[in-house]
Design a protein around this motif. Sequence first.
Motif, PDB file in Angstrom:
ATOM      1  N   GLU A  80      16.267  45.325 -18.591  1.00 23.73           N
ATOM      2  CA  GLU A  80      14.812  45.273 -18.481  1.00 23.73           C
ATOM      3  C   GLU A  80      14.178  44.281 -19.454  1.00 23.73           C
ATOM      4  OE1 GLU A  80      13.082  49.105 -18.799  1.00 23.73           O
ATOM      5  OE2 GLU A  80      13.760  49.770 -16.823  1.00 23.73           O
ATOM      6  N   TYR A  81      14.840  44.007 -20.566  1.00 25.85           N
ATOM      7  CA  TYR A  81      14.265  43.069 -21.528  1.00 25.85           C
ATOM      8  C   TYR A  81      15.291  42.052 -22.011  1.00 25.85           C
ATOM      9  CZ  TYR A  81      16.008  47.009 -24.361  1.00 25.85           C
ATOM     10  OH  TYR A  81      16.762  48.036 -24.878  1.00 25.85           O
ATOM     11  N   ALA A  82      16.192  41.680 -21.103  1.00 23.26           N
ATOM     12  CA  ALA A  82      17.250  40.732 -21.451  1.00 23.26           C
ATOM     13  C   ALA A  82      16.721  39.333 -21.741  1.00 23.26           C
ATOM     14  CB  ALA A  82      18.280  40.667 -20.319  1.00 23.26           C
ATOM     15  N   ASP A  83      15.469  39.056 -21.347  1.00 23.83           N
ATOM     16  CA  ASP A  83      14.921  37.725 -21.582  1.00 23.83           C
ATOM     17  C   ASP A  83      14.314  37.579 -22.976  1.00 23.83           C
ATOM     18  OD1 ASP A  83      12.947  39.548 -20.934  1.00 23.83           O
ATOM     19  OD2 ASP A  83      11.648  38.057 -19.990  1.00 23.83           O
ATOM     20  N   LEU A  84      14.320  38.645 -23.757  1.00 21.41           N
ATOM     21  CA  LEU A  84      13.807  38.575 -25.127  1.00 21.41           C
ATOM     22  C   LEU A  84      14.861  37.943 -26.038  1.00 21.41           C
ATOM     23  CD1 LEU A  84      12.218  42.140 -25.526  1.00 21.41           C
ATOM     24  CD2 LEU A  84      11.031  39.979 -25.098  1.00 21.41           C
ATOM     25  N   PRO A  85      14.466  37.489 -27.244  1.00 25.61           N
ATOM     26  CA  PRO A  85      15.462  37.002 -28.210  1.00 25.61           C
ATOM     27  C   PRO A  85      16.515  38.076 -28.473  1.00 25.61           C
ATOM     28  CG  PRO A  85      13.251  36.436 -28.928  1.00 25.61           C
ATOM     29  CD  PRO A  85      13.095  37.364 -27.756  1.00 25.61           C
ATOM     30  N   LEU A  86      17.736  37.665 -28.709  1.00 23.23           N
ATOM     31  CA  LEU A  86      18.841  38.611 -28.858  1.00 23.23           C
ATOM     32  C   LEU A  86      18.572  39.644 -29.950  1.00 23.23           C
ATOM     33  CD1 LEU A  86      21.648  39.459 -27.945  1.00 23.23           C
ATOM     34  CD2 LEU A  86      22.608  37.885 -29.636  1.00 23.23           C
ATOM     35  N   ARG A  87      18.001  39.231 -31.068  1.00 26.90           N
ATOM     36  CA  ARG A  87      17.719  40.177 -32.149  1.00 26.90           C
ATOM     37  C   ARG A  87      16.785  41.291 -31.668  1.00 26.90           C
ATOM     38  NH1 ARG A  87      17.857  40.657 -37.602  1.00 26.90           N
ATOM     39  NH2 ARG A  87      18.786  38.589 -37.905  1.00 26.90           N
ATOM     40  N   ASP A  88      15.782  40.935 -30.864  1.00 28.33           N
ATOM     41  CA  ASP A  88      14.853  41.941 -30.347  1.00 28.33           C
ATOM     42  C   ASP A  88      15.538  42.874 -29.361  1.00 28.33           C
ATOM     43  OD1 ASP A  88      12.884  40.767 -31.867  1.00 28.33           O
ATOM     44  OD2 ASP A  88      12.033  39.606 -30.210  1.00 28.33           O
ATOM     45  N   VAL A  89      16.394  42.317 -28.519  1.00 30.10           N
ATOM     46  CA  VAL A  89      17.126  43.135 -27.550  1.00 30.10           C
ATOM     47  C   VAL A  89      18.007  44.149 -28.279  1.00 30.10           C
ATOM     48  CG1 VAL A  89      18.853  43.143 -25.717  1.00 30.10           C
ATOM     49  CG2 VAL A  89      17.124  41.353 -25.779  1.00 30.10           C
ATOM     50  N   LEU A  90      18.734  43.678 -29.276  1.00 31.10           N
ATOM     51  CA  LEU A  90      19.624  44.570 -30.026  1.00 31.10           C
ATOM     52  C   LEU A  90      18.821  45.616 -30.792  1.00 31.10           C
ATOM     53  CD1 LEU A  90      22.232  41.980 -31.368  1.00 31.10           C
ATOM     54  CD2 LEU A  90      22.492  43.594 -29.462  1.00 31.10           C
ATOM     55  N   GLY A  91      17.677  45.217 -31.329  1.00 26.19           N
ATOM     56  CA  GLY A  91      16.829  46.173 -32.035  1.00 26.19           C
ATOM     57  C   GLY A  91      16.385  47.297 -31.123  1.00 26.19           C
ATOM     58  N   TYR A 202      23.840  44.034 -37.972  1.00 28.56           N
ATOM     59  CA  TYR A 202      25.303  43.920 -38.005  1.00 28.56           C
ATOM     60  C   TYR A 202      25.824  43.363 -36.679  1.00 28.56           C
ATOM     61  CZ  TYR A 202      24.629  47.344 -41.801  1.00 28.56           C
ATOM     62  OH  TYR A 202      24.206  48.000 -42.929  1.00 28.56           O
ATOM     63  N   ALA A 203      25.259  43.855 -35.579  1.00 32.44           N
ATOM     64  CA  ALA A 203      25.705  43.415 -34.259  1.00 32.44           C
ATOM     65  C   ALA A 203      25.428  41.926 -34.058  1.00 32.44           C
ATOM     66  CB  ALA A 203      25.013  44.233 -33.175  1.00 32.44           C
ATOM     67  N   LEU A 204      24.287  41.475 -34.555  1.00 33.12           N
ATOM     68  CA  LEU A 204      23.945  40.059 -34.430  1.00 33.12           C
ATOM     69  C   LEU A 204      24.973  39.196 -35.166  1.00 33.12           C
ATOM     70  CD1 LEU A 204      21.805  38.166 -33.243  1.00 33.12           C
ATOM     71  CD2 LEU A 204      20.600  38.293 -35.433  1.00 33.12           C
ATOM     72  N   VAL A 205      25.392  39.648 -36.328  1.00 35.90           N
ATOM     73  CA  VAL A 205      26.418  38.918 -37.080  1.00 35.90           C
ATOM     74  C   VAL A 205      27.742  38.903 -36.308  1.00 35.90           C
ATOM     75  CG1 VAL A 205      27.809  38.924 -39.189  1.00 35.90           C
ATOM     76  CG2 VAL A 205      25.361  39.378 -39.315  1.00 35.90           C
ATOM     77  N   MET A 206      28.059  40.010 -35.648  1.00 36.14           N
ATOM     78  CA  MET A 206      29.277  40.070 -34.844  1.00 36.14           C
ATOM     79  C   MET A 206      29.224  39.042 -33.704  1.00 36.14           C
ATOM     80  SD  MET A 206      29.640  44.223 -34.687  1.00 36.14           S
ATOM     81  CE  MET A 206      31.068  44.260 -33.619  1.00 36.14           C
ATOM     82  N   VAL A 207      28.068  38.931 -33.070  1.00 33.52           N
ATOM     83  CA  VAL A 207      27.911  37.962 -31.988  1.00 33.52           C
ATOM     84  C   VAL A 207      28.065  36.541 -32.530  1.00 33.52           C
ATOM     85  CG1 VAL A 207      26.333  37.028 -30.253  1.00 33.52           C
ATOM     86  CG2 VAL A 207      26.426  39.495 -30.644  1.00 33.52           C
ATOM     87  N   GLU A 208      27.453  36.285 -33.677  1.00 31.23           N
ATOM     88  CA  GLU A 208      27.570  34.956 -34.287  1.00 31.23           C
ATOM     89  C   GLU A 208      29.019  34.660 -34.659  1.00 31.23           C
ATOM     90  OE1 GLU A 208      24.871  35.379 -37.502  1.00 31.23           O
ATOM     91  OE2 GLU A 208      23.073  34.995 -36.293  1.00 31.23           O
ATOM     92  N   GLY A 209      29.724  35.689 -35.121  1.00 35.21           N
ATOM     93  CA  GLY A 209      31.131  35.508 -35.460  1.00 35.21           C
ATOM     94  C   GLY A 209      31.970  35.201 -34.233  1.00 35.21           C
ATOM     95  N   GLU A 210      31.657  35.852 -33.122  1.00 30.24           N
ATOM     96  CA  GLU A 210      32.392  35.581 -31.885  1.00 30.24           C
ATOM     97  C   GLU A 210      32.115  34.160 -31.394  1.00 30.24           C
ATOM     98  OE1 GLU A 210      34.719  36.007 -28.409  1.00 30.24           O
ATOM     99  OE2 GLU A 210      34.735  36.899 -30.417  1.00 30.24           O
ATOM    100  N   ALA A 211      30.857  33.726 -31.530  1.00 31.76           N
ATOM    101  CA  ALA A 211      30.514  32.357 -31.142  1.00 31.76           C
ATOM    102  C   ALA A 211      31.306  31.350 -31.978  1.00 31.76           C
ATOM    103  CB  ALA A 211      29.014  32.122 -31.310  1.00 31.76           C
ATOM    104  N   ALA A 212      31.396  31.590 -33.288  1.00 30.44           N
ATOM    105  CA  ALA A 212      32.141  30.692 -34.179  1.00 30.44           C
ATOM    106  C   ALA A 212      33.625  30.706 -33.849  1.00 30.44           C
ATOM    107  CB  ALA A 212      31.900  31.107 -35.628  1.00 30.44           C
ATOM    108  N   ARG A 213      34.149  31.872 -33.507  1.00 31.05           N
ATOM    109  CA  ARG A 213      35.564  31.976 -33.165  1.00 31.05           C
ATOM    110  C   ARG A 213      35.891  31.146 -31.926  1.00 31.05           C
ATOM    111  NH1 ARG A 213      38.963  34.071 -29.803  1.00 31.05           N
ATOM    112  NH2 ARG A 213      37.283  34.858 -28.481  1.00 31.05           N
TER     113      ARG A 213
END
Length: 221
Positions: A80-91, A202-213
Amino acid sequence: MVTTENSATDVHDARSRLVMSALRLFAEKGYKAASTREICDAAGANISAIRYYFGDKAGLYRAAFTEPMGDLPCGSNVAEYADLPLRDVLGRFFSEFLEPFKRGEELGLVMKLHFREMIEPTGAWQQEIDTEIKPQHEALVSLLKTHLRLPDIDADLHRLAFAMIGMAVYFYVGQEVVSVISPQILTAPKAIDVLAERLAGYALVMVEGEAARRVGGTDEK
């Protein structure tokens, strides 16, 4: 003369009492051992009320299994709100996922019933997976695919989604452990809001880590 409004309230109260009595007794005794008679006695309701409101004992069990957690028992509708910034979605996701913790004793009974369902399955847990958990997982995986700009969904996206959700799930399954080690984390609505905010971070950092990997070219295992 009883007004329509009062009658509607009485119906709601009677049904709610049956659901909560059923939740407590099913959690304590299991589906087979908890009788409809003792559930009705505990709720102060006539035995015929089960048929009227729920159809049968199985219908009452399904209501007790799902309704006390509210309309979103497995988290929010990410799509329903997947178009928001990822941080907002996760929040929003973690805030709604942890909302049941604000219900107090009900949550403990719900978790106890869910654990019992895993040991003594009636089919309710499988239905929960099919109708609630799986669709939400798929929505989160799709969101991660879009955010990471990937052409396809692979096993690592599923691993990432499970790991992110797992952080919040632990507070459900490990509630007693948390209450002993660091009880202030779950003692008040404000504390639960802070927990949701932290988990989103924490989840946002995990996503960033996966992107870097992935940029680093690490092969999938």
